[in-house]
Scaffold this active site. Structure first.
Site, mmCIF file in Angstrom:
data_model
loop_
_atom_site.group_PDB
_atom_site.id
_atom_site.type_symbol
_atom_site.label_atom_id
_atom_site.label_comp_id
_atom_site.label_asym_id
_atom_site.label_seq_id
_atom_site.Cartn_x
_atom_site.Cartn_y
_atom_site.Cartn_z
ATOM 1 N N LYS A 3 100.514 150.870 -4.727
ATOM 2 C CA LYS A 3 100.418 152.328 -4.553
ATOM 3 C C LYS A 3 101.812 152.952 -4.472
ATOM 4 O O LYS A 3 102.111 153.923 -5.162
ATOM 5 C CB LYS A 3 99.629 152.669 -3.269
ATOM 6 C CG LYS A 3 98.237 152.057 -3.217
ATOM 7 C CD LYS A 3 97.510 152.415 -1.934
ATOM 8 C CE LYS A 3 98.112 151.835 -0.675
ATOM 9 N NZ LYS A 3 98.065 150.364 -0.583
ATOM 10 N N ARG A 30 92.222 156.818 4.524
ATOM 11 C CA ARG A 30 91.948 155.393 4.670
ATOM 12 C C ARG A 30 90.647 155.136 5.403
ATOM 13 O O ARG A 30 90.294 153.982 5.608
ATOM 14 C CB ARG A 30 93.064 154.765 5.481
ATOM 15 C CG ARG A 30 94.056 153.982 4.650
ATOM 16 C CD ARG A 30 95.160 153.618 5.595
ATOM 17 N NE ARG A 30 95.804 152.410 5.261
ATOM 18 C CZ ARG A 30 96.995 152.364 4.679
ATOM 19 N NH1 ARG A 30 97.590 153.471 4.314
ATOM 20 N NH2 ARG A 30 97.551 151.212 4.473
ATOM 21 N N ARG A 73 108.289 141.471 -0.983
ATOM 22 C CA ARG A 73 108.779 142.849 -1.160
ATOM 23 C C ARG A 73 110.030 143.112 -0.325
ATOM 24 O O ARG A 73 110.155 142.662 0.795
ATOM 25 C CB ARG A 73 107.666 143.805 -0.722
ATOM 26 C CG ARG A 73 108.106 145.229 -0.546
ATOM 27 C CD ARG A 73 106.955 146.163 -0.360
ATOM 28 N NE ARG A 73 106.103 145.834 0.763
ATOM 29 C CZ ARG A 73 104.966 146.433 1.021
ATOM 30 N NH1 ARG A 73 104.520 147.368 0.208
ATOM 31 N NH2 ARG A 73 104.249 146.107 2.057
ATOM 32 N N ARG A 103 109.882 145.157 5.684
ATOM 33 C CA ARG A 103 109.055 145.817 6.689
ATOM 34 C C ARG A 103 108.588 144.831 7.765
ATOM 35 O O ARG A 103 108.279 143.677 7.463
ATOM 36 C CB ARG A 103 107.827 146.443 6.013
ATOM 37 C CG ARG A 103 108.112 147.806 5.468
ATOM 38 C CD ARG A 103 107.026 148.360 4.610
ATOM 39 N NE ARG A 103 105.661 148.202 5.070
ATOM 40 C CZ ARG A 103 104.616 148.660 4.422
ATOM 41 N NH1 ARG A 103 104.778 149.337 3.295
ATOM 42 N NH2 ARG A 103 103.398 148.469 4.878
ATOM 43 N N ARG A 128 95.647 143.389 7.805
ATOM 44 C CA ARG A 128 95.641 144.635 7.012
ATOM 45 C C ARG A 128 94.547 144.589 5.949
ATOM 46 O O ARG A 128 93.889 145.588 5.663
ATOM 47 C CB ARG A 128 97.024 144.847 6.368
ATOM 48 C CG ARG A 128 98.047 145.321 7.401
ATOM 49 C CD ARG A 128 99.470 145.092 6.968
ATOM 50 N NE ARG A 128 99.866 145.825 5.787
ATOM 51 C CZ ARG A 128 100.973 145.583 5.107
ATOM 52 N NH1 ARG A 128 101.810 144.634 5.505
ATOM 53 N NH2 ARG A 128 101.256 146.287 4.044
HETATM 54 P P1 AP5 Z 1 103.765 148.271 -3.239
HETATM 55 O O1 AP5 Z 1 103.840 149.299 -4.296
HETATM 56 O O2 AP5 Z 1 104.783 148.316 -2.161
HETATM 57 O O3 AP5 Z 1 102.282 148.203 -2.637
HETATM 58 P P2 AP5 Z 1 101.496 149.238 -1.748
HETATM 59 O O4 AP5 Z 1 100.113 149.330 -2.279
HETATM 60 O O5 AP5 Z 1 102.257 150.517 -1.593
HETATM 61 O O6 AP5 Z 1 101.473 148.395 -0.408
HETATM 62 P P3 AP5 Z 1 101.722 148.791 1.098
HETATM 63 O O7 AP5 Z 1 101.887 147.490 1.823
HETATM 64 O O8 AP5 Z 1 102.827 149.793 1.256
HETATM 65 O O9 AP5 Z 1 100.372 149.414 1.459
HETATM 66 P P4 AP5 Z 1 99.780 149.575 2.800
HETATM 67 O O10 AP5 Z 1 98.657 150.435 2.444
HETATM 68 O O11 AP5 Z 1 99.460 148.349 3.557
HETATM 69 O O12 AP5 Z 1 101.003 150.186 3.674
HETATM 70 P P5 AP5 Z 1 101.308 151.653 4.233
HETATM 71 O O13 AP5 Z 1 102.760 151.803 4.278
HETATM 72 O O14 AP5 Z 1 100.483 152.666 3.531
HETATM 73 O O15 AP5 Z 1 103.802 146.837 -3.963
HETATM 74 C C1 AP5 Z 1 103.906 145.636 -3.212
HETATM 75 C C2 AP5 Z 1 104.901 144.697 -3.910
HETATM 76 O O16 AP5 Z 1 104.305 144.235 -5.135
HETATM 77 C C3 AP5 Z 1 106.226 145.358 -4.298
HETATM 78 O O17 AP5 Z 1 107.279 144.463 -4.063
HETATM 79 C C4 AP5 Z 1 106.097 145.666 -5.805
HETATM 80 O O18 AP5 Z 1 107.334 145.539 -6.466
HETATM 81 C C5 AP5 Z 1 105.120 144.589 -6.259
HETATM 82 N N1 AP5 Z 1 104.194 145.086 -7.271
HETATM 83 C C6 AP5 Z 1 103.604 146.310 -7.332
HETATM 84 N N2 AP5 Z 1 102.790 146.405 -8.401
HETATM 85 C C7 AP5 Z 1 102.850 145.184 -9.032
HETATM 86 C C8 AP5 Z 1 102.229 144.644 -10.210
HETATM 87 N N3 AP5 Z 1 101.374 145.370 -10.942
HETATM 88 N N4 AP5 Z 1 102.531 143.366 -10.548
HETATM 89 C C9 AP5 Z 1 103.397 142.616 -9.797
HETATM 90 N N5 AP5 Z 1 104.025 143.084 -8.676
HETATM 91 C C10 AP5 Z 1 103.745 144.356 -8.305
HETATM 92 O O19 AP5 Z 1 100.714 151.526 5.721
HETATM 93 C C11 AP5 Z 1 101.324 150.714 6.691
HETATM 94 C C12 AP5 Z 1 100.574 150.847 8.005
HETATM 95 O O20 AP5 Z 1 100.646 152.211 8.460
HETATM 96 C C13 AP5 Z 1 99.075 150.538 7.956
HETATM 97 O O21 AP5 Z 1 98.824 149.155 8.104
HETATM 98 C C14 AP5 Z 1 98.565 151.369 9.142
HETATM 99 O O22 AP5 Z 1 98.821 150.739 10.376
HETATM 100 C C15 AP5 Z 1 99.428 152.624 9.086
HETATM 101 N N6 AP5 Z 1 98.824 153.694 8.250
HETATM 102 C C16 AP5 Z 1 99.343 154.241 7.114
HETATM 103 N N7 AP5 Z 1 98.533 155.203 6.638
HETATM 104 C C17 AP5 Z 1 97.478 155.272 7.482
HETATM 105 C C18 AP5 Z 1 96.298 156.058 7.505
HETATM 106 N N8 AP5 Z 1 96.037 156.975 6.541
HETATM 107 N N9 AP5 Z 1 95.420 155.863 8.530
HETATM 108 C C19 AP5 Z 1 95.665 154.950 9.502
HETATM 109 N N10 AP5 Z 1 96.751 154.166 9.536
HETATM 110 C C20 AP5 Z 1 97.669 154.320 8.525
#
Ligand code: AP5
Length: 236
Positions: free
Chosen positions: A13, A87, A126, A160, A171
Site C-alpha cells: 500500500k 481498517r 523493508r 520500523r 498484524r
Molecule cells: P509496503 O508498501 O511498505 O507495504 P504496506 O502495505 O504499506 O505495509 P505496512 O506494513 O506499512 O502496512 P500496515 O498496514 O501493517 O502498516 P501501517 O503503517 O498502515 O511494502 C512492504 C515491503 O515490500 C517494502 O519493502 C516494499 O519495497 C516491498 N514490496 C511492495 N510491493 C511489492 C511487490 N509487488 N513485490 C515485491 N516487493 C514489494 O500501520 C501500522 C500500525 O499502525 C498498525 O499495525 C496499527 O497498530 C496502527 N494503525 C494504522 N492505521 C490504523 C487504523 N486505520 N486503525 C487502527 N490502527 C491503525
C-alpha cells in the site's frame, strides 16, 4: 478523487501510494505514518498508540477517526489516497459520514491481494531512508547504489519497530479478523477493485493505473463506463 488502498500488512500500500503521489499528484494520507509521527513527538496519542502498535494490534477506532477527520479537512480539494484507513467497519462508516457531510464521494477501493506467506518476507526486509522517508526492500527494491538513498542521497536508514516476524503474525491476525470484513462492505457498494499484489511492483502499479483511468473516464463521461469494463468484479 478519493481512493482507498486496502490490503494486508506488507501488501504494498505504501509503495504504491508513494508512486501515485510522485506520478499523479495524489496526496497520501497514511494513518500508520500519522501515528508514527505522534509516537516520535511523544504526544498523548503517540504514547497510547505505541504499545498497541508494537503488539501488532489496531489502535481504537475513536482515536484514529479523530486523527483522520482533521487531516481529511486539510486535504479538501485534492486527489487523495487513503493508505491504511479504514481498517474496521466502524471506521468505514465514519468515513462515509465524513465524506457525505462535505459533499464528497469515495471513488473506489483498490485491494492489493497478496498471499500471507509472502508478507513476512516483504515486511522483515523493508527499510526506509531516515532523511526523506523513501521506502526500500533488501531484495525486491534495493537502493541503486548500496547504502545510498536513490531519492535524496541520504546514507542513514531505519526499520520500523513493528517489523518483526512475531509482530507480523499479530498484524495479519488483526487484518483477517477486523479489516477483511471491509471487503464485503465495499463490494456491496460496488466500489471494490482487486489487483494482484503478488506481481512485481511495476506490474501492480500498472494494474492500479488501469483502475484509476477507468474511474476517471467513468467520472468524465457517463456513457463510457470504463470503470465497469476494468472492474474484475463487474456485475457482482
Ligand atoms: P509496503 O508498501 O511498505 O507495504 P504496506 O502495505 O504499506 O505495509 P505496512 O506494513 O506499512 O502496512 P500496515 O498496514 O501493517 O502498516 P501501517 O503503517 O498502515 O511494502 C512492504 C515491503 O515490500 C517494502 O519493502 C516494499 O519495497 C516491498 N514490496 C511492495 N510491493 C511489492 C511487490 N509487488 N513485490 C515485491 N516487493 C514489494 O500501520 C501500522 C500500525 O499502525 C498498525 O499495525 C496499527 O497498530 C496502527 N494503525 C494504522 N492505521 C490504523 C487504523 N486505520 N486503525 C487502527 N490502527 C491503525
Amino acid at each position: 478523487m478519493i481512493l482507498i488502498l486496502l490490503g494486508p500488512p506488507g501488501a504494498g500500500k505504501g509503495t504504491q501510494a508513494e508512486r501515485l503521489v510522485a506520478r499523479s499528484g495524489f496526496r497520501q494520507i497514511s494513518t500508520g505514518d500519522m501515528l508514527r509521527a505522534e509516537v516520535a513527538r511523544g504526544t498523548p496519542i503517540g504514547r497510547e498508540a505505541k504499545a498497541i502498535m508494537d503488539r501488532g494490534e489496531l489502535v481504537p477506532d475513536a482515536m484514529i477517526v479523530r486523527l483522520l477527520g482533521d487531516r481529511i479537512a486539510a486535504e479538501s480539494g485534492h486527489n487523495v489516497i487513503l493508505d491504511g484507513f479504514p481498517r474496521t467497519v466502524p471506521q468505514a462508516e465514519a468515513l462515509d459520514g465524513m465524506l457525505s457531510a462535505r459533499g464528497l464521494r469515495l471513488a473506489g477501493v483498490i485491494v492489493i491481494e497478496v498471499d500471507d506467506a509472502k508478507l513476512t518476507e516483504r515486511i522483515v526486509g523493508r527499510f526506509t531512508c531516515a532523511t526523506c522517508g523513501a521506502g526500500y526492500h533488501e531484495r525486491f527494491r534495493p537502493t541503486r547504489i548500496p547504502g545510498v538513498c536513490d531519492r535524496c542521497g541520504g546514507t542513514e536508514f531505519i526499520r520500523r519497530a513493528d517489523d518483526t516476524a512475531q509482530t507480523v503474525t499479530a498484524r495479519l491476525a488483526a487484518y483477517h479478523r477486523q479489516t477483511a470484513p471491509l471487503l464485503p462492505y465495499y463490494r456491496r457498494q460496488g466500489k471494490l477493485y482487486p489487483v494482484d499484489g503478488m506481481a512485481d511492483i511495476d506490474a501492480v502499479a500498472a494494474a492500479i493505473d488501469r483502475v484509476i483511468e477507468g474511474l476517471e473516464s467513468a467520472a468524465g463521461s457517463p456513457k463510457c463506463d470504463r470503470a465497469r469494463l476494468t472492474h474484475p468484479e463487474a456485475g457482482l
